[in-house]
Design an enzyme around this catalytic site. Structure first.
Site, PDB file in Angstrom:
ATOM      1  N   TYR A  15      26.248  37.899  38.749  1.00 46.96           N
ATOM      2  CA  TYR A  15      25.984  38.254  39.877  1.00 46.96           C
ATOM      3  C   TYR A  15      26.449  39.306  40.616  1.00 46.96           C
ATOM      4  CZ  TYR A  15      31.439  38.842  39.548  1.00 46.96           C
ATOM      5  OH  TYR A  15      32.693  38.720  38.730  1.00 46.96           O
ATOM      6  N   SER A 253      38.677  41.809  42.848  1.00 52.34           N
ATOM      7  CA  SER A 253      38.791  41.164  41.726  1.00 52.34           C
ATOM      8  C   SER A 253      38.133  39.817  41.592  1.00 52.34           C
ATOM      9  CB  SER A 253      39.844  42.066  40.435  1.00 52.34           C
ATOM     10  OG  SER A 253      40.721  40.610  40.608  1.00 52.34           O
ATOM     11  N   LYS A 254      37.861  39.184  40.432  1.00 53.56           N
ATOM     12  CA  LYS A 254      37.419  37.718  40.842  1.00 53.56           C
ATOM     13  C   LYS A 254      38.625  36.656  41.077  1.00 53.56           C
ATOM     14  CE  LYS A 254      33.077  37.492  37.235  1.00 53.56           C
ATOM     15  NZ  LYS A 254      33.526  36.369  36.286  1.00 53.56           N
ATOM     16  N   ARG A 255      40.197  37.482  40.394  1.00 53.63           N
ATOM     17  CA  ARG A 255      41.767  36.432  39.943  1.00 53.63           C
ATOM     18  C   ARG A 255      41.709  36.859  42.083  1.00 53.63           C
ATOM     19  NH1 ARG A 255      44.957  38.866  37.645  1.00 53.63           N
ATOM     20  NH2 ARG A 255      43.846  40.547  36.911  1.00 53.63           N
ATOM     21  N   THR A 256      41.642  37.901  41.966  1.00 52.21           N
ATOM     22  CA  THR A 256      41.926  37.769  44.075  1.00 52.21           C
ATOM     23  C   THR A 256      41.599  37.137  45.252  1.00 52.21           C
ATOM     24  OG1 THR A 256      40.989  40.170  44.364  1.00 52.21           O
ATOM     25  CG2 THR A 256      43.228  39.850  43.523  1.00 52.21           C
TER      26      THR A 256
END
Ligand code: GLU
Length: 493
Positions: A15, A253-256
């Site tokens: 992505y 980030s992906k987590r946030t």
């Protein structure tokens, strides 16, 4: 005039990250300002991370947000191929040249030895670096190992105790002593180049003059400059842009939160908003100006104005830009964009409204576009325009705030509204025309606007929230408005 060539060099790992999009935007603005080329090169030498379809996906996104490169794998110019995996023989040629010049060497150390070394260094709090064991092998020793089929990597022979210096357009002068620089692996045992080697070869052969990339790459830049020096090539100009952080200072980030550009497109942000928002993450125009078209951004872009500090990614700002552009851009243009989005992201609703008259759809859209923040919200507000009319609950009609406490008054106003509508033999040309007629009647009867317009609005939309009664009559046309009011009147009888 110097010919500017820039590039975006992603790995096809699935992505496009929103901050990569910002990097692309800066490359694009800088190149357009200087009227030359912007190319897309795919760094796909790490085959384990390759995700099928990601290149096509990326091109699709870049086109959608107006950042289409001038060259890419399927749209090549003279410097093809644009996929690193198709350039392996080129890297072989240049690595041989480095070995011959004695600026690189073969390293036969096993992964286990290197792991052990790293462990020892970490335990002693030392920087993890190769200890150069193989750098000092004799020609004979090397030949012996080759004859014994020992596998090897090829490392850069970093010169001892030299200062490498470069001027970063964003950070200013950066210098580093080669004591700090690892003897970087350039070629892996499988004959694939590492990023550091391939990036230099490709940027040089593709005539890249300016590299604008994320500042994570600053520590790698001296290695790249040493390679340019080893080949006797001129190094490009560097600009390293700071990371994006969420407004709560966490790194994006992906987590946030959402990091994939697709997520923003799926929320149907306008490209105008996305570009304006991303551009101001780099640059403070130091005036009260906030809204910039792409052309204005191109005109005003300066590398030296990129801020050094991490940029706050405040999603509310993006919403703010989107509402602004929904209010101010040309209505016909927005409508065509809206239908484009529907076709892509909500086929079902697209089909539903396609069965209605285009003029009717437009009237609804024009009326509501100033009330929504994103295209997708539209659907939540329009059921009463597209679904079978419902009868409303009587208690919605009784409204203390509007001073409506008996149903007789409501009935009376349904009748007056019907009289007004029955006296028309054509539709109204504007909301103002309807307003004038209703206001006159309201004054005549000495009523408050809300007492009259609230029940009429409810009868037309059967919802507590909707556009006003007069706008609804204008959009629904006279006949449909009459039908809805009459049904509700019958229901009160
Ligand atoms: N392939 C690298 C990346 O994915 C490119 C870095 C560069 O622009 O030199 O970030």
């Amino acid at each position: 005039m110097k010919k500017i060539v820039t590039r975006f060099a992603p790995s096809p790992t699935g992505y496009l990250h929103i901050w990569s999009l910002r990097t692309v935007l800066f490359n694009f603005l800088f190149t357009r300002k200087n009227h030359w080329r912007f190319l897309l090169r795919i760094e796909d030498t790490d085959r384990t991370r390759y995700v099928e379809g990601s290149i096509e996906n990326m091109i699709g996104i870049l086109k959608q947000v107006w950042l289409e490169p001038d060259e890419w794998p399927n749209n090549p110019w003279e410097v093809w191929p644009y996929l690193q995996s198709e350039r392996l023989d080129i890297y072989q040629k240049y690595i041989t040249e480095l070995l011959e010049k004695d600026m690189a060497y073969r390293c036969f150390c096993s992964t286990e030895r290197l792991e052990e070394l790293r462990k020892e260094q970490t335990e002693l709090w030392l920087p993890t670096k190769y200890d150069k064991k193989c750098r000092y092998l004799t020609k004979e020793e090397i030949q012996e190992k080759i004859n014994a089929w020992e596998t090897y990597t090829i490392r850069l022979k970093v010169p001892d105790n030299q200062t490498v210096e470069f001027v970063d357009e964003v950070r200013g002068k950066i210098s580093i002593n080669t004591k700090e620089v690892d003897d970087q692996v350039l070629m892996k045992t499988d004959g694939f180049p590492t990023y550091h080697f391939a990036v230099v070869i490709d940027d040089h052969l593709m005539w890249v003059t300016d590299i604008i990339r994320w500042d994570e790459w600053i520590p790698s830049t001296p290695k790249h400059i040493l390679l340019y020096d080893a080949f006797g090539w001129e190094a490009p100009n560097y600009s390293h842009v700071p990371p994006l952080v969420w407004a709560d200072r966490k790194k994006l980030s992906k987590r946030t939160g959402d990091v994939a550009v697709e997520k923003y497109l799926e929320k149907w942000y306008l490209t105008e908003s996305l570009m304006n928002f991303l551009a101001l993450l780099w640059w403070n125009p130091k005036t009260t100006e906030e809204f910039f078209t792409m052309d204005e951004l191109i005109k005003r872009f300066e590398l030296k104005n990129i801020q050094r500090a991490g940029a706050y990614f405040d999603i509310e700002r993006l919403d703010f830009f989107n509402s602004h552009y929904l209010k101010t851009l040309d209505s016909e243009y927005l409508y065509s964009k809206f239908r484009e989005y529907l076709k892509k992201y909500d086929k079902e609703f697209d089909e539903k409204i396609s069965s209605f008259d285009e003029e009717y759809n437009k009237k609804i859209f024009f009326e509501l576009k100033t009330r929504i923040r994103y295209f997708w919200e539209f659907k939540n507000f329009v059921s009463f325009f597209y679904d079978e009319p419902k009868l409303l609950q009587k208690d919605i009609l009784m409204n203390k705030k509007m001073k409506i406490d008996d149903l007789e008054t409501v009935k009376k106003w349904f009748e007056i509204a019907l009289d007004i509508l029955n006296s028309r033999n054509s539709d109204f040309l504007s909301v103002d025309e309807i307003k004038n007629i209703f206001m006159e009647k309201i004054l005549e009867n000495n009523m408050k606007n809300g007492q009259v317009l609230w029940p009429v609005r409810c009868a037309l939309s059967w919802e507590e929230y909707s556009p006003g009664a007069l706008e609804l009559i204008y959009i629904l046309w006279v006949e449909e408005s009459k039908k809805r009011i009459q049904n509700n009147l019958n229901n009160l009888a």
